[in-house]
Design a protein around this motif. Structure first.
Motif, PDB file in Angstrom:
ATOM      1  N   TYR A 173       5.489  26.267  18.948  1.00  0.00           N
ATOM      2  CA  TYR A 173       5.599  25.691  20.283  1.00  0.00           C
ATOM      3  C   TYR A 173       4.304  25.829  21.083  1.00  0.00           C
ATOM      4  O   TYR A 173       4.318  25.685  22.309  1.00  0.00           O
ATOM      5  N   ASP A 174       3.215  26.119  20.429  1.00  0.00           N
ATOM      6  CA  ASP A 174       1.934  26.235  21.111  1.00  0.00           C
ATOM      7  C   ASP A 174       1.589  24.905  21.789  1.00  0.00           C
ATOM      8  O   ASP A 174       1.628  23.847  21.162  1.00  0.00           O
ATOM      9  N   GLY A 175       1.248  24.968  23.071  1.00  0.00           N
ATOM     10  CA  GLY A 175       1.017  23.745  23.830  1.00  0.00           C
ATOM     11  C   GLY A 175      -0.407  23.249  23.843  1.00  0.00           C
ATOM     12  O   GLY A 175      -0.728  22.298  24.567  1.00  0.00           O
ATOM     13  N   ILE A 193      -1.547  16.977  29.854  1.00  0.00           N
ATOM     14  CA  ILE A 193      -0.266  17.397  30.418  1.00  0.00           C
ATOM     15  C   ILE A 193      -0.235  18.913  30.500  1.00  0.00           C
ATOM     16  O   ILE A 193      -0.703  19.603  29.590  1.00  0.00           O
ATOM     17  N   VAL A 194       0.314  19.454  31.579  1.00  0.00           N
ATOM     18  CA  VAL A 194       0.531  20.890  31.684  1.00  0.00           C
ATOM     19  C   VAL A 194       1.823  21.234  30.954  1.00  0.00           C
ATOM     20  O   VAL A 194       2.877  20.632  31.212  1.00  0.00           O
ATOM     21  N   VAL A 195       1.739  22.188  30.037  1.00  0.00           N
ATOM     22  CA  VAL A 195       2.884  22.567  29.211  1.00  0.00           C
ATOM     23  C   VAL A 195       3.340  23.960  29.616  1.00  0.00           C
ATOM     24  O   VAL A 195       2.541  24.892  29.684  1.00  0.00           O
ATOM     25  N   ASN A 245       4.867  31.016  29.839  1.00  0.00           N
ATOM     26  CA  ASN A 245       3.548  30.631  29.321  1.00  0.00           C
ATOM     27  C   ASN A 245       3.137  29.277  29.887  1.00  0.00           C
ATOM     28  O   ASN A 245       3.975  28.381  30.021  1.00  0.00           O
ATOM     29  N   VAL A 246       1.864  29.125  30.193  1.00  0.00           N
ATOM     30  CA  VAL A 246       1.346  27.859  30.709  1.00  0.00           C
ATOM     31  C   VAL A 246       0.099  27.468  29.923  1.00  0.00           C
ATOM     32  O   VAL A 246      -0.798  28.283  29.739  1.00  0.00           O
ATOM     33  N   TRP A 247       0.082  26.238  29.443  1.00  0.00           N
ATOM     34  CA  TRP A 247      -1.122  25.648  28.860  1.00  0.00           C
ATOM     35  C   TRP A 247      -1.573  24.532  29.803  1.00  0.00           C
ATOM     36  O   TRP A 247      -0.827  23.577  30.044  1.00  0.00           O
TER      37      TRP A 247
END
Length: 504
Positions: free
Chosen positions: A139-141, A150-152, A105-107
């Motif tokens: 853990y939702d970014g 910041i990229v999470v 996953n990417v935020w």
């Protein structure tokens, strides 16, 4: 297949929650994602790939990345499941589980006029290497990405018998599959994170509990050109490891119980690969299951971690590490027999007046979290690494008191960092501390070469310095006062005993 997902922040910032789509070009193809969805980062580890190292997938076709993937198959130890599973498996809406689980996953924050690439945090969840998933709402970014720029990245890795089988049929270097999953996910990030606005040269690895142990492993096995520039460990640092005298017992017992009675070898492994994941979960979560843990293979896991750090044979990167004031309370719920729990010499070093229940909890904290963190931060400083920061977290909030005498218990810093606390029950201090703590950790991720917060000095071990940062004690929650620097070894008296077991 390797298919990550993108979290669209522009629709959040414009005040709409429409399913806006985005397409990102990666080594796995053009990935179409939507807000709060995800996809694979490796081929499904099923069938012949069960108990095999993860395989990457390269493609130039468009991949659908609009569905959140399931958690890996979980193991909640039978004796403690009634306490642990409700706390760590999102009880109101537990995630689906599947053996096909290697998702990432990417935020990413909205692109702005600032064309510079953003720092990246690579999050590794805890769960005793038995359970956990990167897809938990906790853990939702979103908050970190939108508030801190910041990229999470989060992801799943195999746990319990699927990730750390301890199988005599497998090559020793292919038994710690969960760690190999972590390495592949990190490599994917290095290859593709620029497409999400992230800088592959500014990756910070971060984990809590078993995720912190995983961070330790990454640090030790990458002494040259590490694929990250900094490391953060929340309540998890791996000291020296003792090789198991019976490394295959749990796997052998599991094999027999599920009906694969052949002698260890190819025939038994083939039989085990036909057993359904549902039946395997029923066994590992039942009363007969053992635990499945990493084997020392001198590739992903070593016996002499501390000596490797001291001698410079580990990643020489800035480190932020610490533990919770009450890291032990969760693991000792119901424990009242002190004599059965630990030797009397250790008790006198902890507290001569404390009641037995609190001594048991403190002892577990010291042996499992505080003293390993003390040893790790000391070793980093002794090796000549600059920019080491050590903390002790003491915030206690009423809506986090999930069991008697919980205190600042193991993992309660995470909703504060991720900004995923329950807004309907949070106090104003809790809301403020979340912003403060998140900002401090984000400061380290953005620039690990300077202090993450006012009054937070670089760690120097000993009793002549005041560099241990006590965080959020005494209701101090503002960025200007939540750090109280105290004598560097003021927490470490019990380690005089425990370090004989932790530092060989």
């Amino acid at each position: 297949m390797i298919i990550p997902f993108v979290l669209i922040f522009i629709s959040l910032l414009e005040g709409t929650y429409a399913r806006s789509f985005v397409t990102v070009s990666t080594t796995s193809g053009s990935l179409q994602g939507v807000k709060q969805d995800g996809g694979r980062f490796a081929q499904p580890p099923i069938g012949l790939l069960r108990w095999a190292p993860p395989l990457p997938f390269f493609s130039n076709t468009t991949q659908n990345a609009t569905a959140v993937g399931p958690a890996c198959v979980q193991q909640f130890a039978f004796a403690t499941a009634s306490l642990i599973e409700p706390l760590f498996n999102n009880p109101l809406n537990p995630p689906a589980e599947d053996e096909d689980c290697l998702f990432l996953n990417v935020w990413a924050p909205t692109r702005s006029s600032d064309a510079s690439s953003k720092p990246v945090v690579f999050w590794i969840y805890g769960g005793s290497l038995a359970f956990g998933t990167g897809s938990l709402p906790e853990y939702d970014g979103t908050s970190i990405a939108s508030n801190q720029g910041i990229v999470v990245v989060s992801f799943n890795y195999r746990t319990n018998v699927f990730g750390f089988p301890g199988a005599p049929e497998l090559l020793i270097q292919e038994n710690n599959l969960g760690f190999l999953d972590q390495e592949l996910a990190l490599e994917w990030v290095r290859l593709n994170i620029r497409q999400f606005g992230g800088d592959p040269e500014k990756i910070t690895i971060m984990g809590q509990s078993a995720g912190g142990f995983s961070v330790s492993g990454l640090v030790v096995r990458h002494p040259i050109d590490p694929p990250f520039r900094a490391a953060i460990s929340f309540s998890g640092a791996s000291p020296d490891n003792t090789p198991s005298l019976t490394p295959f017992d749990s796997f052998n017992n599991f094999s027999t119980t599920v009906g694969c009675t052949e002698a260890p070898g190819p025939a038994r492994l083939a039989c085990l690969r036909t057993v359904s994941a549902v039946d395997i979960r029923a066994y590992t979560n039942g009363p007969l299951s053992g635990s499945f843990e990493p084997l020392i293979d001198n590739i992903t896991t070593f016996a002499d971690n501390l000596e490797r750090i001291r001698s410079g044979n580990a990643a020489r990167v800035p480190l932020l590490a610490g533990s919770m004031q009450d890291d032990g309370t969760l693991f000792t719920v119901g424990e009242t027999n002190l004599t059965a729990f630990l030797i009397s010499e250790a008790v006198t070093l902890i507290s001569a007046e404390a009641n037995e229940t609190s001594v048991i909890a403190d002892s577990f904290r010291d042996l499992s979290f505080l003293c390993p963190t003390s040893l790790w931060t000391q070793a980093f400083v002794q090796s000549g690494i600059s920019h080491v920061y050590r903390y002790d977290y003491g915030a206690v909030f009423s809506d986090f008191q999930a069991f008697p005498n919980a205190g600042a218990w193991h993992s309660t810093e995470l909703p504060e960092f991720f900004g995923t606390f329950n807004a309907s029950t949070a106090t104003p201090d809790q809301v403020t501390l979340s912003k403060t703590f998140q900002t401090a950790i984000a400061n380290f991720i953005k620039n690990p070469n300077r202090s993450p917060a006012p009054n937070w000095p670089e760690y120097v071990p000993g009793n002549n310095t005041q560099t241990l940062a006590r965080l959020a004690y005494n209701n101090n929650v503002e960025i200007g006062n939540f750090v109280q620097a105290v004598t560097s070894d003021s927490q470490d008296a019990p380690c005089a005993v425990w370090n004989t077991f932790l530092d060989f």
